[in-house]
Design an enzyme around this catalytic site. Structure first.
Site, PDB file in Angstrom:
ATOM      1  CG  HIS A 145     -22.928 -49.964 -21.038  1.00  0.00           C
ATOM      2  ND1 HIS A 145     -23.303 -50.478 -19.817  1.00  0.00           N
ATOM      3  CD2 HIS A 145     -21.589 -49.741 -20.942  1.00  0.00           C
ATOM      4  CE1 HIS A 145     -22.245 -50.570 -19.028  1.00  0.00           C
ATOM      5  NE2 HIS A 145     -21.194 -50.135 -19.691  1.00  0.00           N
ATOM      6  CG  ASP A 166     -20.526 -75.511 -21.235  1.00  0.00           C
ATOM      7  OD1 ASP A 166     -20.714 -75.608 -22.464  1.00  0.00           O
ATOM      8  OD2 ASP A 166     -20.325 -76.497 -20.490  1.00  0.00           O
TER       9      ASP A 166
END
Length: 463
Positions: A166, A393
Protein backbone atom coordinates in the site's frame (compact mmCIF):
# COMPACT_ATOMS: atom_id res chain seq x y z
CA UNK A 1 2.20 -28.24 -10.64
CA UNK A 2 4.17 -27.99 -7.42
CA UNK A 3 1.75 -26.96 -4.67
CA UNK A 4 -1.84 -27.83 -3.88
CA UNK A 5 -4.27 -25.73 -1.85
CA UNK A 6 -7.92 -26.66 -1.88
CA UNK A 7 -9.12 -26.64 -5.51
CA UNK A 8 -6.07 -24.70 -6.78
CA UNK A 9 -2.78 -26.17 -8.00
CA UNK A 10 -0.11 -23.49 -7.99
CA UNK A 11 3.03 -23.51 -10.07
CA UNK A 12 6.34 -22.37 -8.66
CA UNK A 13 6.62 -18.67 -7.87
CA UNK A 14 9.00 -16.75 -10.12
CA UNK A 15 10.31 -13.21 -10.26
CA UNK A 16 9.28 -11.24 -13.33
CA UNK A 17 11.74 -8.44 -14.01
CA UNK A 18 11.23 -5.40 -16.25
CA UNK A 19 11.52 -6.34 -19.91
CA UNK A 20 14.42 -3.93 -20.38
CA UNK A 21 17.09 -2.35 -18.21
CA UNK A 22 15.81 0.26 -15.73
CA UNK A 23 17.68 2.77 -13.55
CA UNK A 24 19.21 1.62 -10.28
CA UNK A 25 18.43 4.43 -7.85
CA UNK A 26 16.85 5.26 -4.52
CA UNK A 27 13.44 6.94 -4.57
CA UNK A 28 12.05 8.33 -1.29
CA UNK A 29 8.38 7.70 -0.69
CA UNK A 30 6.23 10.64 0.33
CA UNK A 31 5.31 11.28 3.95
CA UNK A 32 1.76 10.27 3.04
CA UNK A 33 3.00 6.98 1.51
CA UNK A 34 5.14 5.75 4.38
CA UNK A 35 2.86 6.36 7.35
CA UNK A 36 2.57 3.40 9.71
CA UNK A 37 -1.02 2.59 8.83
CA UNK A 38 -0.18 1.92 5.15
CA UNK A 39 2.69 -0.49 5.73
CA UNK A 40 0.81 -3.56 4.57
CA UNK A 41 -0.25 -5.36 1.38
CA UNK A 42 -3.68 -4.74 -0.10
CA UNK A 43 -5.33 -7.32 -2.31
CA UNK A 44 -7.51 -7.25 -5.40
CA UNK A 45 -9.16 -9.80 -7.67
CA UNK A 46 -10.30 -9.60 -11.29
CA UNK A 47 -12.67 -12.29 -12.58
CA UNK A 48 -12.79 -12.92 -16.35
CA UNK A 49 -15.25 -15.23 -18.04
CA UNK A 50 -14.39 -17.42 -21.01
CA UNK A 51 -14.27 -15.57 -24.32
CA UNK A 52 -14.52 -17.89 -27.32
CA UNK A 53 -12.28 -15.68 -29.46
CA UNK A 54 -9.48 -16.19 -26.90
CA UNK A 55 -9.71 -19.97 -26.67
CA UNK A 56 -6.22 -21.42 -26.93
CA UNK A 57 -4.59 -18.25 -25.57
CA UNK A 58 -2.93 -18.69 -22.18
CA UNK A 59 -3.89 -15.73 -19.94
CA UNK A 60 -0.96 -16.45 -17.63
CA UNK A 61 1.52 -16.08 -20.50
CA UNK A 62 -0.22 -12.92 -21.74
CA UNK A 63 -0.22 -11.26 -18.31
CA UNK A 64 3.31 -12.34 -17.48
CA UNK A 65 4.62 -10.63 -20.63
CA UNK A 66 2.42 -7.57 -20.05
CA UNK A 67 3.63 -7.27 -16.46
CA UNK A 68 7.25 -7.35 -17.63
CA UNK A 69 6.56 -4.52 -20.09
CA UNK A 70 4.62 -2.44 -17.56
CA UNK A 71 7.46 -2.72 -15.04
CA UNK A 72 9.74 -0.89 -17.47
CA UNK A 73 7.60 2.19 -16.89
CA UNK A 74 6.68 1.44 -13.27
CA UNK A 75 10.16 0.22 -12.37
CA UNK A 76 9.97 1.18 -8.65
CA UNK A 77 7.44 -1.65 -8.28
CA UNK A 78 10.21 -4.07 -9.29
CA UNK A 79 12.40 -2.83 -6.43
CA UNK A 80 12.49 -3.27 -2.66
CA UNK A 81 11.78 -0.94 0.26
CA UNK A 82 14.54 0.08 2.63
CA UNK A 83 14.10 2.03 5.87
CA UNK A 84 16.37 4.94 6.72
CA UNK A 85 17.20 5.98 10.26
CA UNK A 86 16.56 8.21 12.07
CA UNK A 87 12.89 8.87 11.38
CA UNK A 88 11.99 5.47 9.84
CA UNK A 89 11.79 7.09 6.43
CA UNK A 90 11.01 4.61 3.65
CA UNK A 91 12.77 4.62 0.30
CA UNK A 92 12.43 2.36 -2.70
CA UNK A 93 15.69 0.90 -3.94
CA UNK A 94 15.02 0.36 -7.63
CA UNK A 95 16.87 -2.92 -7.97
CA UNK A 96 14.92 -4.34 -10.91
CA UNK A 97 14.58 -7.66 -9.08
CA UNK A 98 10.98 -7.92 -10.16
CA UNK A 99 7.50 -8.89 -9.02
CA UNK A 100 6.37 -12.33 -7.89
CA UNK A 101 4.30 -14.22 -10.47
CA UNK A 102 2.46 -17.51 -10.09
CA UNK A 103 0.42 -19.46 -12.66
CA UNK A 104 -2.24 -21.76 -11.23
CA UNK A 105 -5.05 -24.13 -12.23
CA UNK A 106 -8.41 -24.52 -10.51
CA UNK A 107 -10.94 -27.33 -10.73
CA UNK A 108 -13.71 -24.80 -10.06
CA UNK A 109 -15.81 -23.09 -12.73
CA UNK A 110 -16.50 -19.36 -12.54
CA UNK A 111 -20.25 -19.92 -12.09
CA UNK A 112 -19.54 -21.85 -8.91
CA UNK A 113 -18.38 -18.60 -7.31
CA UNK A 114 -21.85 -17.15 -7.78
CA UNK A 115 -22.56 -13.57 -8.79
CA UNK A 116 -19.73 -11.56 -7.25
CA UNK A 117 -20.62 -7.90 -6.77
CA UNK A 118 -18.34 -6.99 -3.90
CA UNK A 119 -15.90 -8.34 -1.34
CA UNK A 120 -15.29 -10.85 0.07
CA UNK A 121 -14.84 -12.88 -3.11
CA UNK A 122 -15.62 -16.58 -2.51
CA UNK A 123 -12.44 -18.70 -2.22
CA UNK A 124 -10.34 -15.52 -2.38
CA UNK A 125 -7.48 -17.17 -0.45
CA UNK A 126 -7.03 -19.60 -3.35
CA UNK A 127 -6.53 -16.84 -5.91
CA UNK A 128 -3.83 -14.90 -4.04
CA UNK A 129 -0.29 -16.22 -4.01
CA UNK A 130 0.43 -14.32 -0.81
CA UNK A 131 -2.43 -14.70 1.66
CA UNK A 132 -4.34 -11.50 2.38
CA UNK A 133 -2.55 -9.56 5.12
CA UNK A 134 0.34 -12.06 5.19
CA UNK A 135 2.84 -9.34 5.95
CA UNK A 136 0.78 -7.32 8.39
CA UNK A 137 3.19 -8.36 11.15
CA UNK A 138 6.29 -8.89 9.03
CA UNK A 139 6.31 -5.42 7.54
CA UNK A 140 7.15 -4.40 4.00
CA UNK A 141 10.90 -3.72 4.18
CA UNK A 142 13.03 -5.91 1.92
CA UNK A 143 10.09 -7.82 0.43
CA UNK A 144 8.75 -7.90 -3.14
CA UNK A 145 6.28 -5.06 -3.63
CA UNK A 146 3.95 -6.81 -6.03
CA UNK A 147 2.49 -10.32 -6.26
CA UNK A 148 0.46 -11.65 -9.21
CA UNK A 149 -1.39 -14.94 -9.51
CA UNK A 150 -3.27 -15.95 -12.65
CA UNK A 151 -5.60 -18.90 -12.03
CA UNK A 152 -7.09 -20.67 -15.03
CA UNK A 153 -10.61 -21.92 -14.20
CA UNK A 154 -12.22 -25.15 -15.35
CA UNK A 155 -14.75 -23.25 -17.48
CA UNK A 156 -12.12 -21.43 -19.58
CA UNK A 157 -12.26 -18.21 -17.59
CA UNK A 158 -9.57 -17.08 -15.19
CA UNK A 159 -8.94 -15.05 -12.04
CA UNK A 160 -6.17 -12.47 -11.81
CA UNK A 161 -5.08 -11.91 -8.22
CA UNK A 162 -3.02 -8.99 -6.97
CA UNK A 163 -1.17 -8.14 -3.77
CA UNK A 164 0.57 -4.76 -3.68
CA UNK A 165 2.36 -2.83 -0.96
CA UNK A 166 0.00 0.00 0.00
CA UNK A 167 2.97 2.37 0.49
CA UNK A 168 3.44 2.47 -3.30
CA UNK A 169 -0.09 3.22 -4.47
CA UNK A 170 -3.67 3.94 -3.43
CA UNK A 171 -6.76 2.56 -5.21
CA UNK A 172 -6.49 5.08 -8.05
CA UNK A 173 -2.78 4.36 -8.43
CA UNK A 174 -3.39 0.61 -8.48
CA UNK A 175 -6.06 1.07 -11.15
CA UNK A 176 -3.65 3.18 -13.21
CA UNK A 177 -0.96 0.50 -13.04
CA UNK A 178 -3.36 -2.36 -13.77
CA UNK A 179 -4.72 -0.42 -16.73
CA UNK A 180 -1.16 -0.10 -18.04
CA UNK A 181 -0.70 -3.87 -17.71
CA UNK A 182 -4.02 -4.40 -19.50
CA UNK A 183 -2.95 -2.12 -22.37
CA UNK A 184 0.22 -4.11 -22.92
CA UNK A 185 -1.84 -7.32 -22.73
CA UNK A 186 -4.08 -6.01 -25.54
CA UNK A 187 -1.19 -4.63 -27.58
CA UNK A 188 -2.30 -0.99 -27.34
CA UNK A 189 0.15 1.13 -29.40
CA UNK A 190 2.15 3.60 -27.34
CA UNK A 191 1.14 2.00 -24.05
CA UNK A 192 0.86 3.05 -21.35
CA UNK A 193 -1.42 5.86 -22.45
CA UNK A 194 -1.19 7.48 -19.00
CA UNK A 195 2.48 7.98 -18.27
CA UNK A 196 3.42 7.25 -14.64
CA UNK A 197 4.68 10.16 -12.54
CA UNK A 198 6.65 9.63 -9.31
CA UNK A 199 6.84 13.20 -7.88
CA UNK A 200 6.54 12.01 -4.27
CA UNK A 201 8.31 15.16 -3.12
CA UNK A 202 5.04 17.02 -3.67
CA UNK A 203 3.57 15.28 -0.63
CA UNK A 204 6.68 15.24 1.54
CA UNK A 205 7.33 17.27 4.67
CA UNK A 206 9.72 20.17 4.66
CA UNK A 207 13.19 19.44 6.03
CA UNK A 208 13.57 20.32 8.83
CA UNK A 209 9.89 20.36 9.80
CA UNK A 210 8.55 23.80 10.74
CA UNK A 211 7.98 24.58 14.42
CA UNK A 212 4.29 25.22 13.83
CA UNK A 213 3.71 21.76 12.34
CA UNK A 214 0.52 21.20 14.35
CA UNK A 215 -1.39 24.04 12.70
CA UNK A 216 -4.37 21.79 11.92
CA UNK A 217 -6.38 19.31 13.93
CA UNK A 218 -5.89 15.70 12.84
CA UNK A 219 -8.16 13.58 15.03
CA UNK A 220 -7.56 10.51 12.86
CA UNK A 221 -4.09 10.21 14.41
CA UNK A 222 -5.23 10.83 17.98
CA UNK A 223 -6.22 7.85 20.14
CA UNK A 224 -9.86 7.19 20.93
CA UNK A 225 -10.43 7.42 24.73
CA UNK A 226 -10.83 4.02 26.38
CA UNK A 227 -10.01 2.21 23.14
CA UNK A 228 -10.18 -1.16 24.91
CA UNK A 229 -13.94 -0.73 25.25
CA UNK A 230 -14.50 -1.41 21.55
CA UNK A 231 -17.21 -3.93 20.65
CA UNK A 232 -15.59 -5.61 17.65
CA UNK A 233 -12.14 -6.83 16.59
CA UNK A 234 -10.66 -8.88 13.70
CA UNK A 235 -10.27 -11.85 16.05
CA UNK A 236 -14.03 -12.07 16.60
CA UNK A 237 -16.23 -14.58 14.76
CA UNK A 238 -17.70 -12.23 12.16
CA UNK A 239 -20.44 -12.67 9.61
CA UNK A 240 -20.68 -10.87 6.29
CA UNK A 241 -23.62 -9.14 4.67
CA UNK A 242 -23.84 -6.60 1.83
CA UNK A 243 -26.27 -3.67 1.96
CA UNK A 244 -27.55 -2.20 -1.30
CA UNK A 245 -28.48 1.43 -1.94
CA UNK A 246 -30.35 2.19 -5.14
CA UNK A 247 -32.35 5.21 -6.24
CA UNK A 248 -35.13 4.71 -3.70
CA UNK A 249 -32.77 4.26 -0.77
CA UNK A 250 -30.77 7.38 -1.72
CA UNK A 251 -33.98 9.35 -2.16
CA UNK A 252 -35.16 8.17 1.26
CA UNK A 253 -31.94 9.38 2.87
CA UNK A 254 -32.16 12.76 1.17
CA UNK A 255 -35.72 13.09 2.43
CA UNK A 256 -34.46 12.63 6.00
CA UNK A 257 -32.20 15.71 5.84
CA UNK A 258 -33.07 19.41 5.60
CA UNK A 259 -33.02 20.55 1.94
CA UNK A 260 -30.04 22.87 2.52
CA UNK A 261 -27.98 19.97 3.89
CA UNK A 262 -29.27 17.34 1.46
CA UNK A 263 -28.40 19.51 -1.54
CA UNK A 264 -24.71 19.65 -0.59
CA UNK A 265 -24.43 15.98 0.35
CA UNK A 266 -23.11 13.41 -2.09
CA UNK A 267 -24.33 9.82 -2.31
CA UNK A 268 -21.24 8.82 -0.40
CA UNK A 269 -21.97 11.33 2.38
CA UNK A 270 -25.54 10.09 2.75
CA UNK A 271 -24.68 6.38 2.83
CA UNK A 272 -21.57 6.76 5.03
CA UNK A 273 -23.43 8.83 7.63
CA UNK A 274 -26.38 6.44 7.63
CA UNK A 275 -24.27 3.28 7.93
CA UNK A 276 -22.11 4.87 10.64
CA UNK A 277 -25.20 5.61 12.70
CA UNK A 278 -26.73 2.16 12.13
CA UNK A 279 -23.46 0.37 12.90
CA UNK A 280 -22.89 2.30 16.13
CA UNK A 281 -26.44 1.47 17.26
CA UNK A 282 -26.05 -2.19 16.26
CA UNK A 283 -22.86 -2.51 18.30
CA UNK A 284 -24.64 -0.99 21.32
CA UNK A 285 -21.93 1.38 22.45
CA UNK A 286 -22.45 3.13 25.75
CA UNK A 287 -24.07 6.55 25.42
CA UNK A 288 -20.90 8.40 26.48
CA UNK A 289 -18.55 6.45 24.18
CA UNK A 290 -16.99 8.49 21.38
CA UNK A 291 -17.60 6.80 18.02
CA UNK A 292 -16.11 7.81 14.70
CA UNK A 293 -16.47 7.44 10.97
CA UNK A 294 -13.24 7.75 9.00
CA UNK A 295 -13.08 7.95 5.23
CA UNK A 296 -10.77 8.81 2.36
CA UNK A 297 -10.73 12.20 0.63
CA UNK A 298 -8.82 12.06 -2.66
CA UNK A 299 -6.53 14.95 -3.63
CA UNK A 300 -6.31 14.09 -7.32
CA UNK A 301 -7.60 16.79 -9.63
CA UNK A 302 -7.85 19.31 -6.80
CA UNK A 303 -7.68 22.82 -8.20
CA UNK A 304 -8.89 22.07 -11.74
CA UNK A 305 -12.41 23.35 -11.16
CA UNK A 306 -11.08 26.69 -9.98
CA UNK A 307 -8.43 26.81 -12.75
CA UNK A 308 -5.74 26.77 -10.08
CA UNK A 309 -2.59 24.73 -10.53
CA UNK A 310 -3.45 21.12 -9.58
CA UNK A 311 -1.77 19.82 -6.47
CA UNK A 312 -0.74 16.64 -8.29
CA UNK A 313 0.05 15.99 -11.97
CA UNK A 314 -1.78 13.50 -14.16
CA UNK A 315 -0.16 10.08 -13.86
CA UNK A 316 0.69 10.40 -10.16
CA UNK A 317 0.20 6.91 -8.73
CA UNK A 318 1.22 7.33 -5.09
CA UNK A 319 -1.08 7.67 -2.12
CA UNK A 320 -2.90 10.96 -2.61
CA UNK A 321 -5.51 11.13 0.08
CA UNK A 322 -6.24 12.36 3.56
CA UNK A 323 -8.53 10.77 6.10
CA UNK A 324 -11.58 12.75 7.13
CA UNK A 325 -12.96 11.96 10.57
CA UNK A 326 -16.33 12.74 12.14
CA UNK A 327 -16.93 12.01 15.81
CA UNK A 328 -19.96 11.93 18.09
CA UNK A 329 -20.98 10.48 21.43
CA UNK A 330 -22.85 7.27 20.68
CA UNK A 331 -25.83 8.48 22.68
CA UNK A 332 -26.03 11.67 20.64
CA UNK A 333 -25.76 9.73 17.40
CA UNK A 334 -28.58 7.47 18.54
CA UNK A 335 -30.84 10.16 20.00
CA UNK A 336 -30.54 12.89 17.42
CA UNK A 337 -31.94 12.66 13.87
CA UNK A 338 -30.03 11.42 10.83
CA UNK A 339 -29.20 15.03 9.88
CA UNK A 340 -26.84 15.20 12.89
CA UNK A 341 -24.66 12.39 11.55
CA UNK A 342 -24.84 13.71 7.99
CA UNK A 343 -23.79 17.23 8.99
CA UNK A 344 -20.78 15.82 10.86
CA UNK A 345 -19.71 13.83 7.78
CA UNK A 346 -20.16 16.75 5.37
CA UNK A 347 -18.23 19.11 7.64
CA UNK A 348 -15.42 16.57 8.15
CA UNK A 349 -15.01 16.16 4.41
CA UNK A 350 -14.91 19.93 3.90
CA UNK A 351 -12.09 20.24 6.46
CA UNK A 352 -10.07 17.49 4.77
CA UNK A 353 -10.48 19.21 1.41
CA UNK A 354 -9.16 22.57 2.60
CA UNK A 355 -6.04 23.87 0.90
CA UNK A 356 -2.94 22.77 2.78
CA UNK A 357 -4.62 19.97 4.72
CA UNK A 358 -2.80 17.11 3.01
CA UNK A 359 0.54 18.89 3.34
CA UNK A 360 -0.23 19.31 7.04
CA UNK A 361 -0.65 15.53 7.35
CA UNK A 362 2.77 15.05 5.73
CA UNK A 363 4.34 17.48 8.21
CA UNK A 364 2.66 15.65 11.10
CA UNK A 365 3.99 12.28 9.93
CA UNK A 366 7.58 13.49 9.79
CA UNK A 367 7.43 15.41 13.07
CA UNK A 368 5.66 12.82 15.21
CA UNK A 369 7.16 9.51 14.17
CA UNK A 370 4.55 8.47 11.59
CA UNK A 371 1.71 7.63 14.00
CA UNK A 372 -0.82 4.98 13.04
CA UNK A 373 -4.38 6.19 12.48
CA UNK A 374 -6.86 5.19 15.18
CA UNK A 375 -9.41 2.45 14.50
CA UNK A 376 -11.05 1.79 17.88
CA UNK A 377 -14.80 2.47 17.77
CA UNK A 378 -14.25 3.73 14.22
CA UNK A 379 -16.18 2.88 11.07
CA UNK A 380 -13.55 3.03 8.29
CA UNK A 381 -14.90 3.23 4.74
CA UNK A 382 -13.60 4.11 1.26
CA UNK A 383 -15.49 4.93 -1.93
CA UNK A 384 -14.00 3.00 -4.86
CA UNK A 385 -16.96 3.26 -7.22
CA UNK A 386 -14.94 5.53 -9.54
CA UNK A 387 -11.52 3.89 -9.14
CA UNK A 388 -11.67 2.18 -12.56
CA UNK A 389 -10.82 -1.24 -11.11
CA UNK A 390 -14.00 -2.72 -12.59
CA UNK A 391 -13.04 -1.74 -16.15
CA UNK A 392 -9.61 -3.39 -16.54
CA UNK A 393 -9.77 -5.27 -19.88
CA UNK A 394 -6.83 -7.57 -20.62
CA UNK A 395 -8.30 -8.91 -23.86
CA UNK A 396 -11.11 -10.99 -22.41
CA UNK A 397 -13.49 -8.03 -21.97
CA UNK A 398 -14.21 -6.17 -18.77
CA UNK A 399 -14.12 -8.36 -15.67
CA UNK A 400 -17.24 -9.89 -14.17
CA UNK A 401 -15.82 -8.40 -10.98
CA UNK A 402 -12.81 -6.18 -10.36
CA UNK A 403 -12.05 -4.85 -6.89
CA UNK A 404 -10.96 -5.73 -3.35
CA UNK A 405 -10.64 -9.40 -2.48
CA UNK A 406 -11.84 -8.96 1.09
CA UNK A 407 -13.50 -6.53 3.46
CA UNK A 408 -12.56 -6.68 7.13
CA UNK A 409 -13.50 -4.11 9.76
CA UNK A 410 -12.79 -1.47 7.12
CA UNK A 411 -15.13 -1.54 4.16
CA UNK A 412 -15.89 0.03 0.79
CA UNK A 413 -18.58 1.54 -1.35
CA UNK A 414 -18.52 -0.53 -4.56
CA UNK A 415 -20.71 -0.45 -7.65
CA UNK A 416 -23.39 -3.12 -7.32
CA UNK A 417 -26.71 -4.36 -8.66
CA UNK A 418 -29.94 -5.10 -6.84
CA UNK A 419 -30.93 -8.75 -6.77
CA UNK A 420 -34.03 -9.31 -8.82
CA UNK A 421 -34.34 -6.29 -11.10
CA UNK A 422 -30.61 -5.65 -11.64
CA UNK A 423 -30.86 -1.97 -10.74
CA UNK A 424 -27.41 -0.36 -10.51
CA UNK A 425 -26.44 1.25 -7.24
CA UNK A 426 -23.96 1.17 -4.37
CA UNK A 427 -23.14 -1.94 -2.36
CA UNK A 428 -21.63 -1.68 1.11
CA UNK A 429 -20.16 -4.94 2.50
CA UNK A 430 -20.29 -5.20 6.27
CA UNK A 431 -18.69 -7.63 8.74
CA UNK A 432 -19.94 -7.78 12.32
CA UNK A 433 -20.48 -10.32 15.08
CA UNK A 434 -23.69 -12.28 14.35
CA UNK A 435 -25.88 -10.66 17.06
CA UNK A 436 -24.73 -7.19 15.98
CA UNK A 437 -25.44 -8.04 12.34
CA UNK A 438 -29.01 -8.99 13.21
CA UNK A 439 -29.40 -5.60 14.87
CA UNK A 440 -27.68 -3.91 11.91
CA UNK A 441 -30.24 -5.35 9.47
CA UNK A 442 -33.04 -4.10 11.73
CA UNK A 443 -31.42 -0.64 12.06
CA UNK A 444 -31.06 -0.24 8.29
CA UNK A 445 -34.66 -1.32 7.70
CA UNK A 446 -35.90 1.00 10.44
CA UNK A 447 -33.85 3.91 9.17
CA UNK A 448 -35.14 3.56 5.62
CA UNK A 449 -38.73 2.86 6.68
CA UNK A 450 -41.46 5.38 7.39
CA UNK A 451 -40.32 7.78 4.69
CA UNK A 452 -41.61 5.88 1.68
CA UNK A 453 -44.04 8.60 0.55
CA UNK A 454 -41.39 11.29 0.88
CA UNK A 455 -38.80 9.08 -0.82
CA UNK A 456 -41.08 8.28 -3.76
CA UNK A 457 -41.92 11.97 -4.19
CA UNK A 458 -38.25 12.89 -4.07
CA UNK A 459 -37.41 10.13 -6.54
CA UNK A 460 -40.19 11.20 -8.92
CA UNK A 461 -38.93 14.78 -8.85
CA UNK A 462 -35.42 13.64 -9.81
CA UNK A 463 -36.46 11.37 -12.71
Amino acid sequence: MARTMSSVRRGAAELVAPARATPHEFKPLSDIDDQEGLRFYRSGLFLYRRRAAMDGVDPAAVLRAALSEALVHYYPLAGRIVEANPGRKLLVECTGEGAVFVAAESGVAMDELGEVTGPPVPRHEEFLCAADGAYADGGVVGRPLLYFQVTRMRCGGFVWGLQICHCLADAAGVAQFMTAVSEFARGVPGAPTVKPVWARELLSARRPPPRDVATRHHPEYEPVPDADRDKVSPSDALVHRPFFFGRREIAALRALAPPSLASRSSRFDLIAAFMWRCRANALQYAAADAVRVQFVVNARGRGRRSNATPLLPDGYYGNAFAFAVAESAAGELRRRPFAHALRLVVDAKARAMEEGHLQSVAELMAARGRPRFAVARTYVVSDITRSGLDGVDVGWGTPAYGGPATATLATFHVAGRRNGDGEEGIEVPMRLPAPAMERMVAEVARGLGGVDAQAEACLAARL
